[in-house]
Design a protein around this motif. Structure first.
Motif, PDB file in Angstrom:
ATOM      1  N   UNK A  69       0.797  -1.032   0.149  1.00 24.16           N
ATOM      2  CA  UNK A  69       0.008   0.288   0.636  1.00 24.16           C
ATOM      3  C   UNK A  69       0.929   1.108  -0.215  1.00 24.16           C
ATOM      4  N   UNK A  70       0.573   2.303  -1.144  1.00 23.32           N
ATOM      5  CA  UNK A  70       1.530   3.428  -0.936  1.00 23.32           C
ATOM      6  C   UNK A  70       0.768   4.601  -0.991  1.00 23.32           C
ATOM      7  N   UNK A  71       1.266   5.987  -0.362  1.00 23.67           N
ATOM      8  CA  UNK A  71       0.069   6.871  -0.192  1.00 23.67           C
ATOM      9  C   UNK A  71       1.011   7.836  -0.540  1.00 23.67           C
ATOM     10  N   UNK A  72       0.247   9.080  -0.811  1.00 23.60           N
ATOM     11  CA  UNK A  72       1.213  10.181  -1.548  1.00 23.60           C
ATOM     12  C   UNK A  72      -0.281  11.815  -0.916  1.00 23.60           C
ATOM     13  N   UNK A  73       0.284  12.610  -0.508  1.00 23.10           N
ATOM     14  CA  UNK A  73      -0.266  13.575  -0.488  1.00 23.10           C
ATOM     15  C   UNK A  73      -0.908  14.710  -1.771  1.00 23.10           C
ATOM     16  N   UNK A  74      -1.273  15.448  -2.231  1.00 20.56           N
ATOM     17  CA  UNK A  74      -1.656  16.264  -3.119  1.00 20.56           C
ATOM     18  C   UNK A  74      -2.672  17.181  -2.654  1.00 20.56           C
ATOM     19  N   UNK A  75      -2.465  19.285  -2.858  1.00 26.52           N
ATOM     20  CA  UNK A  75      -3.334  19.666  -1.923  1.00 26.52           C
ATOM     21  C   UNK A  75      -4.103  19.030  -0.676  1.00 26.52           C
ATOM     22  N   UNK A  76      -3.441  18.998   0.057  1.00 32.00           N
ATOM     23  CA  UNK A  76      -4.092  17.739   1.970  1.00 32.00           C
ATOM     24  C   UNK A  76      -5.105  16.581   1.636  1.00 32.00           C
ATOM     25  N   UNK A  77      -5.219  16.395   0.500  1.00 30.39           N
ATOM     26  CA  UNK A  77      -5.608  15.238   0.075  1.00 30.39           C
ATOM     27  C   UNK A  77      -4.797  13.881  -0.110  1.00 30.39           C
ATOM     28  N   UNK A  78      -4.588  12.839   0.985  1.00 27.81           N
ATOM     29  CA  UNK A  78      -4.182  11.621   1.538  1.00 27.81           C
ATOM     30  C   UNK A  78      -4.826  10.916   0.273  1.00 27.81           C
ATOM     31  N   UNK A  79      -3.818  10.333  -1.230  1.00 24.06           N
ATOM     32  CA  UNK A  79      -4.520   9.107  -1.848  1.00 24.06           C
ATOM     33  C   UNK A  79      -3.206   8.110  -1.494  1.00 24.06           C
ATOM     34  N   UNK A  80      -4.165   7.027  -2.026  1.00 25.58           N
ATOM     35  CA  UNK A  80      -3.505   5.584  -1.889  1.00 25.58           C
ATOM     36  C   UNK A  80      -4.450   4.937  -3.031  1.00 25.58           C
ATOM     37  N   UNK A  81      -2.644   3.860  -2.670  1.00 26.28           N
ATOM     38  CA  UNK A  81      -2.493   2.677  -4.376  1.00 26.28           C
ATOM     39  C   UNK A  81      -2.556   1.506  -3.270  1.00 26.28           C
ATOM     40  N   UNK A  82      -2.455   0.949  -4.044  1.00 28.99           N
ATOM     41  CA  UNK A  82      -1.875  -1.040  -3.835  1.00 28.99           C
ATOM     42  C   UNK A  82      -1.705  -0.888  -4.976  1.00 28.99           C
ATOM     43  N   UNK A  83       0.109  -2.016  -4.729  1.00 32.49           N
ATOM     44  CA  UNK A  83       0.795  -2.367  -5.948  1.00 32.49           C
ATOM     45  C   UNK A  83       1.197  -3.427  -5.856  1.00 32.49           C
ATOM     46  N   UNK A  84       0.735  -4.194  -7.109  1.00 33.70           N
ATOM     47  CA  UNK A  84       1.210  -5.337  -6.986  1.00 33.70           C
ATOM     48  C   UNK A  84       2.571  -6.222  -8.077  1.00 33.70           C
ATOM     49  N   UNK A 112      -0.082   0.170   9.862  1.00 32.45           N
ATOM     50  CA  UNK A 112      -1.171   0.693  10.617  1.00 32.45           C
ATOM     51  C   UNK A 112      -2.267   1.544  10.492  1.00 32.45           C
ATOM     52  N   UNK A 113      -1.624   2.460   9.243  1.00 30.21           N
ATOM     53  CA  UNK A 113      -2.646   3.141   8.372  1.00 30.21           C
ATOM     54  C   UNK A 113      -3.415   1.993   7.129  1.00 30.21           C
ATOM     55  N   UNK A 114      -2.037   0.976   6.866  1.00 23.86           N
ATOM     56  CA  UNK A 114      -2.760  -0.434   5.800  1.00 23.86           C
ATOM     57  C   UNK A 114      -3.507  -0.668   6.471  1.00 23.86           C
ATOM     58  N   UNK A 115      -2.902  -1.425   7.641  1.00 22.20           N
ATOM     59  CA  UNK A 115      -3.929  -2.630   8.523  1.00 22.20           C
ATOM     60  C   UNK A 115      -4.981  -1.953   8.435  1.00 22.20           C
ATOM     61  N   UNK A 116      -5.557  -0.868   8.468  1.00 29.64           N
ATOM     62  CA  UNK A 116      -7.064   0.008   9.112  1.00 29.64           C
ATOM     63  C   UNK A 116      -7.823   0.096   7.978  1.00 29.64           C
ATOM     64  N   UNK A 117      -7.211   0.085   6.884  1.00 25.36           N
ATOM     65  CA  UNK A 117      -7.916   0.432   5.516  1.00 25.36           C
ATOM     66  C   UNK A 117      -8.374  -0.585   5.106  1.00 25.36           C
ATOM     67  N   UNK A 118      -7.641  -1.592   4.806  1.00 26.15           N
ATOM     68  CA  UNK A 118      -7.898  -2.072   4.514  1.00 26.15           C
ATOM     69  C   UNK A 118      -8.947  -3.412   4.950  1.00 26.15           C
ATOM     70  N   UNK A 119      -8.751  -3.731   6.339  1.00 24.25           N
ATOM     71  CA  UNK A 119      -9.223  -5.219   6.913  1.00 24.25           C
ATOM     72  C   UNK A 119      -8.904  -5.530   7.055  1.00 24.25           C
TER      73      UNK A 119
END
Length: 180
Positions: A69-84, A112-119
């Motif tokens: 799970x990868x995260x990044x921010x743009x204009x205060x918005x956090x963006x996530x993606x999964x990479x395989x 902890x963020x990846x675990x919480x968001x993905x379940x």
């Protein structure tokens, strides 16, 4: 289905063993048209990490794919993606992924963020059952693979899945050069 990459694993149909899946993964499989093409095998959860798993069960490393799970921010918005990507490669987080997410800097999401968001459990995160709206970035080599072993959402099992099934998952985008 006969799995040539199973090594010593006892493979069953994944839909027959929801007890071996994280809740979001089980729910996603119920909605997946190709679910009958996905196998599952129970494993020792202490051997879930790819290298240990392959050594213990005789499964080839080059047939394993890791989901991060990868995260990044743009204009205060956090963006996530999964990479395989194949286990023999690493995701190009600060090149390919950063550009795809359109963020200034991308990094692996905190555990902890990846675990919480993905379940899902750390060490078992899988592309099956990701949160709605997340892009699933799949390396071309993964998409081309006839059979792969991936996480199941928990550390106590692994999914066996063809690459062509992965590319049909929600949000899937095949990207050449994602894995380096």
């Amino acid at each position: 289905m006969t799995w040539t990459i199973a090594g010593s694993l006892q493979v069953e149909n994944a839909t027959d063993r929801p007890d071996l899946l994280a809740a979001p993964v089980a729910a996603a499989l119920r909605r997946t048209p190709d679910a009958s093409r996905i196998g599952i095998a129970e494993i020792d959860p202490t051997l879930a990490d790819t290298a240990e798993f392959c050594a213990a069960y005789g499964s080839p490393l080059e047939a394993s794919a890791n989901c991060v799970v990868v995260a990044g921010k743009r204009a205060g918005e956090e963006r996530f993606a999964a990479c395989l990507v194949l286990a023999t490669t690493r995701a190009d987080v600060n090149g390919v992924v950063r550009r795809r997410l359109d963020v200034r800097k991308a990094s692996f999401a905190p555990t902890d963020t990846a675990v919480e968001l993905t379940g899902m459990e750390y060490g078992g995160i899988t592309p099956v059952g990701l949160p709605d709206g997340w892009p699933l970035l799949i390396d071309q080599a993964v998409a081309n693979a006839p059979e792969l072993i991936i996480g199941s959402g928990i550390r106590g099992s692994k999914l066996l899945i063809p690459g062509e099934v992965l590319v049909k998952l929600a949000g899937a985008e095949v990207i050449d050069g994602l894995g380096r």
